[in-house]
Enzyme design. Structure first.
Site, PDB file in Angstrom:
ATOM      1  N   ASP A 137      87.253  61.432  87.142  1.00 54.65           N
ATOM      2  CA  ASP A 137      86.794  60.173  86.793  1.00 54.65           C
ATOM      3  C   ASP A 137      87.010  58.918  87.629  1.00 54.65           C
ATOM      4  O   ASP A 137      86.813  57.879  87.476  1.00 54.65           O
ATOM      5  CB  ASP A 137      86.975  60.023  85.271  1.00 54.65           C
TER       6      ASP A 137
HETATM    7  C1  BGC Z   1      90.468  59.469  82.816  1.00 53.18           C
HETATM    8  C2  BGC Z   1      90.768  58.152  82.414  1.00 53.18           C
HETATM    9  C3  BGC Z   1      89.769  57.033  82.610  1.00 53.18           C
HETATM   10  C4  BGC Z   1      88.634  57.452  81.762  1.00 53.18           C
HETATM   11  C5  BGC Z   1      87.414  56.477  82.183  1.00 53.18           C
HETATM   12  C6  BGC Z   1      89.089  59.918  82.006  1.00 53.18           C
HETATM   13  O1  BGC Z   1      88.760  60.907  82.189  1.00 53.18           O
HETATM   14  O2  BGC Z   1      91.159  60.580  82.624  1.00 53.18           O
HETATM   15  O3  BGC Z   1      92.048  57.868  83.042  1.00 53.18           O
HETATM   16  O4  BGC Z   1      90.287  55.722  82.319  1.00 53.18           O
HETATM   17  O5  BGC Z   1      88.127  58.891  82.230  1.00 53.18           O
HETATM   18  O6  BGC Z   1      86.362  56.995  81.394  1.00 53.18           O
HETATM   19  C1  NOJ Z   2      89.129  63.194  81.078  1.00 49.47           C
HETATM   20  C2  NOJ Z   2      87.429  63.212  80.899  1.00 49.47           C
HETATM   21  O1  NOJ Z   2      87.070  63.569  79.863  1.00 49.47           O
HETATM   22  C3  NOJ Z   2      87.035  64.397  81.903  1.00 49.47           C
HETATM   23  O2  NOJ Z   2      85.717  64.339  81.921  1.00 49.47           O
HETATM   24  C4  NOJ Z   2      87.748  64.462  83.211  1.00 49.47           C
HETATM   25  O3  NOJ Z   2      87.161  65.254  83.924  1.00 49.47           O
HETATM   26  C5  NOJ Z   2      89.199  64.238  83.324  1.00 49.47           C
HETATM   27  N1  NOJ Z   2      89.384  63.248  82.472  1.00 49.47           N
HETATM   28  C6  NOJ Z   2      89.554  63.852  84.660  1.00 49.47           C
HETATM   29  O4  NOJ Z   2      89.320  62.682  85.187  1.00 49.47           O
END
Ligand code: BGC
Ligand code: NOJ
Length: 821
Positions: A488
């Site tokens: 993400d």
């Molecule tokens: C990440 C976070 C980020 C978030 C945003 C997650 O998957 O681990 O660091 O802030 O996504 O939606």
């Molecule tokens: C947590 C999110 O829920 C997931 O969808 C994502 O793949 C990981 N973080 C890595 O960013």
């Protein structure tokens, strides 16, 4: 240092001191009603949706931590204490908290007064039950005042913590004997209320927080308890609470039990009010509360409900059990990992001690992955979930990144554009079909964009997923990344320069250039399943087209996604490599390497081995494999959130546990059982149980992240419970290390274990038959099956294991496997 131990027999983790390095929690409930429950009785509960229908108030990030819960205050003579330790941090002569499957039990004692609180959500009902037992272990009579305490949340948890100009005027309750009703907003648009009741008579009650605590007091100084007398306050606005005052006389050796129920009740809109003749204006219709409380009015009824819950879990976990010398592995794979998979399936990423329950809904990619670890437990629920997820897909194959559990509608605020999302649907559906053999799901009519007029078969959804990826490629023929892929935080088209903006949804200009090698590898992983599904449902031409596309993408990865010793990660919007030795920081990433090898890329030409050796050399640490190296030292506009984190945390070189099992699985593809198991054990919590002071989080569940080697707090875990790690580690250990893997034609047994592991046994329910599998590895092999037998009859063994047919006869079958090839 250790703060407890596993009671494997009871399937419980036993916490032996209350001051754990962080609150260690459990989840109550596995259907519609859920509670988060910490080892000191902190937490909160909600019906279906942690944001919209929250019953009790919890203060995230409070001082002290873990503020809000179902508290019981005891007044024993002049001595006031809280038996769950918090909120008064009372000195206890004895303390223990047992977290089990869907229930928790706190037991403590002080000055000869013993207390037990057993908390759970019964199957089939929307409530928490808290069974309290008080025992007099002293030689004198005791007269105890018991005060219960919960604080009501005004339903919408976000409004509850922000909209005080309204909230302070709307709180309403009703009290009838031992029953406290919370009915804020019931007079207008709500048709639900909460009930907090006990099955014994009360001496008094309170429903106004300020009256109960005193305006300048915390939960640890409740004026009323010290005074020893309830005020019978009726909340009017401000902060409604529920507190019962119960007087208990205990002779020496005597025990008394009370059953508290905290529940959610709903009325049809035209039956909201009490209609009895002479009923006062605005009295709520208590019929559903009466029915619920009637049901749990006795100790026996509560005990029976707990027994039923236990049986439910015994049956569920009986679907996959493990016996092995390695106790940590056996208890995780057989019990706790599966338990966590149930929780992630139910919660997605909504409510934990790190997720506030008001932020994210159900993630499209998250839920599809959560399925992978859950589908063997309750396949029907996985089926329903797949259809819900698919309904949030857009007609062009892209998808809402998240949807709301209550409405099941896509979330407009986040929108779409996470270009890995569509392919996860193929993965989820393939896992479901392999588990169940139910191809019928493909014919289900499923809306696009939640619009029935746009409905088409689930198969068409899969086709659109596949095609979306193929038709959205960049200059090298690799898939375009969009706002981000699995990572993400790899926001290659967003270029956010303003503090506070969302890294993901800001200024997405879709360069048409930024490409993801990870999505390419995901296509190579999921694509063969799509092709196989086509072949098996009479679509041979589509199958051939899919096979060709997968083969072509494999070549594209080899041509443009290979850096010499590992797979690169992406191309940014300027066409520059990400995850290459050409980069200053972020030269190598875990995701593309794990996934490419998992997908089988480079098994034929040595690249797979090289890639995994590079991962070991550059990314491995004693606590697990970090996400990238070197960590980004400064913020890169063109990379986004990944470079926003301080080095070693989260996606910037943290040990992001979710993707460690990809490397584990990849290692099994190379047949390196010892290394595969090493990557498994490093992030597996019980192996670090005695290191809990540093690790800090629950030793019985996976966290999302462990601080990486660049971080000041290397080895410290964060964000426990709600993480894709649960599903993927279960897949890695059950399907690839122990090697019990559902396939379209049956159950493959293909272990890849350390040479030193002499064998193990697994019982696996699969398509209405039970397989009792014994694996003998006295040969000290890492992979390969030398001989196999089903009910005494030989099966064809191979380097890729043996395939058990789906017998579907409801019977138990003995399977013996001898490793060595
Ligand atoms: C990440 C976070 C980020 C978030 C945003 C997650 O998957 O681990 O660091 O802030 O996504 O939606
Ligand atoms: C947590 C999110 O829920 C997931 O969808 C994502 O793949 C990981 N973080 C890595 O960013």
């Amino acid at each position: 240092m250790q703060y407890g131990y596993f009671d494997d027999e009871a399937r419980e983790y036993v916490i032996t001191r209350p001051d754990t390095p962080y609150p260690w929690i459990n989840y109550l409930g596995c259907e519609n009603f859920y509670g988060l429950f910490s080892n000191t009785s902190g937490g909160y509960c909600f019906y279906q949706d942690a944001r919209m229908l929250r019953l009790t108030r919890y203060r995230y990030n409070n001082v002290p931590t873990d503020a809000g819960g179902r508290y019981f205050y005891l007044r024993d003579g002049g001595d006031v204490w809280t038996p769950s330790w918090m909120p008064m941090k009372s000195k206890l002569d004895r303390y223990e908290c047992r977290h089990g499957m869907g229930y928790s039990r706190i037991s403590s004692a002080r000055n000869g007064l013993a207390f037990t609180q057993t908390s759970f959500v019964p199957l089939g009902d929307n409530c928490e039950i808290h069974k309290i037992v008080l025992s007099n272990e002293s030689k004198a009579n005791k007269d105890i005042d018991v005060f219960s305490f919960i604080e009501f949340c005004l339903w919408n948890a976000f409004d509850d913590m922000t909209n005080f100009q309204r909230n302070y005027s709307i709180g309403e309750v009703e009290v009838e004997g031992s029953r406290i009703y919370h009915k804020t907003e019931y007079r207008e648009r709500r048709n639900h209320y909460a009930i907090w009741a006990v099955n014994v008579p009360v001496a008094g009650f309170d429903t106004d927080r300020e009256t109960f605590l005193g305006l300048y007091n915390g939960y640890d100084q409740p004026e009323t308890v010290f005074a020893g007398k309830a005020n019978n306050s009726i909340a009017s606005g401000w902060a409604p609470i529920g507190s019962h005052h119960i007087k208990v006389h205990l002779a020496p050796g005597e025990s008394k039990t009370m059953v508290f129920v905290l529940g959610y009740c709903e009325n049809p809109n035209d039956q909201k009010w009490e209609r009895a003749p002479n009923a006062a204006f605005g009295v709520i219709n208590k019929a559903p509360a009466n029915a619920l409380l009637e049901k749990y009015s006795s100790t026996e009824a509560a005990d029976k409900a707990l027994a039923a819950l236990n049986e439910y879990w015994t049956a569920l976990l009986g679907r996959f059990t493990v016996n092995a010398d390695d106790k940590c592995m056996a208890r995780m794979a057989g019990v706790w990992n599966q338990y966590q998979c149930m929780v992630t399936f139910n919660m997605s990423r909504s409510a934990s001690y790190f997720e506030s329950g008001i932020g994210r809904g159900m993630g499209f990619r998250d839920s599809n992955q959560d399925l992978l670890g859950f589908v063997h437990l309750v396949p029907e629920r996985a089926r329903a979930r797949i259809l819900d997820i698919a309904a949030t897909q857009f007609p062009d194959g892209s998808a809402y990144h998240q949807y709301q559990p209550l409405t099941k509608r896509g979330n407009n605020e986040v929108g779409s554009g996470f270009n890995d999302d569509p392919l996860w649907l193929i993965s989820g559906v393939a896992a479901y079909i392999k588990e169940t053999g139910d191809y019928g799901i493909l014919d289900e009519k499923v809306p696009f964009d939640n619009n029935d007029a746009l409905a088409d078969s689930l198969f068409v959804h899969l086709k659109r997923s596949f095609d979306y990826t193929l038709t959205h490629t960049g200059p090298h023929g690799l898939p375009l990344i969009g706002r981000a892929d699995w990572n993400d935080c790899l926001n290659l088209n967003c270029f956010s320069a303003v503090p506070g903006e969302s890294f993901q949804t800001t200024a997405n200009f879709e360069s048409g250039i930024a490409e993801s090698v990870f999505i390419a590898a995901l296509l190579v992983w999921a694509g063969p399943d799509y092709a196989e599904i086509c072949r098996r449902t009479g679509r041979p031409e589509e199958a051939v087209r899919a096979d060709k596309a997968v083969a072509a993408m494999t070549e594209t990865i080899k041509a443009h996604g290979w850096d010499g010793d590992w797979f690169i990660r992406a191309y940014d919007a300027h066409g520059k490599k990400v995850g290459s030795r050409e980069c200053e920081d972020g030269q190598i990433f875990i995701e593309s390497n794990g996934f490419a090898v998992m997908a089988g890329i480079g098994l034929d030409d040595g690249r797979a081995k090289k890639a995994l050796d590079s991962v070991k050399e550059r990314l491995d640490t004693k606590y697990g494999i970090v996400l990238l190296q070197p960590a980004y030292k400064e913020y890169h506009l063109e990379l986004g959130e990944v470079s926003s984190y301080p080095p070693g945390y989260k996606e910037n070189a943290g040990i992001f546990c979710h993707n460690n099992p990809w490397v584990t699985i990849a290692e099994t593809r190379l047949g390196r059982g010892t290394r595969a198991f090493e990557t498994y054990t490093k992030i597996c919590p019980p192996y670090r149980e005695d290191d809990s002071s540093l690790r800090r989080l629950e030793p019985y569940v996976y966290p999302q992240m462990i601080a990486g080697k660049d971080a000041k707090r290397f080895g410290e875990a964060k964000n426990s419970w709600l993480t894709g790690t649960a599903a993927w580690t279960f897949v890695s250990i059950s399907q690839y290390i122990l090697g019990i893997r559902p396939e379209y034609d049956g159950l493959r047994i293909d272990p890849c274990i350390p040479a030193a592991m002499k064998g193990f046994s697994v019982t696996r329910h699969f398509r209405n038959a039970v397989y009792r599998i014994t694996v003998d590895n006295t040969a000290g092999a890492e992979k390969g099956v030398k001989s196999a037998a089903l009910d005494g009859k030989p099966l064809a063994p191979s380097a890729n294991g043996a395939l058990l047919p789906a017998l579907g006869d409801g019977k138990v079958h003995e399977v013996t496997i001898v490793m060595g090839w």
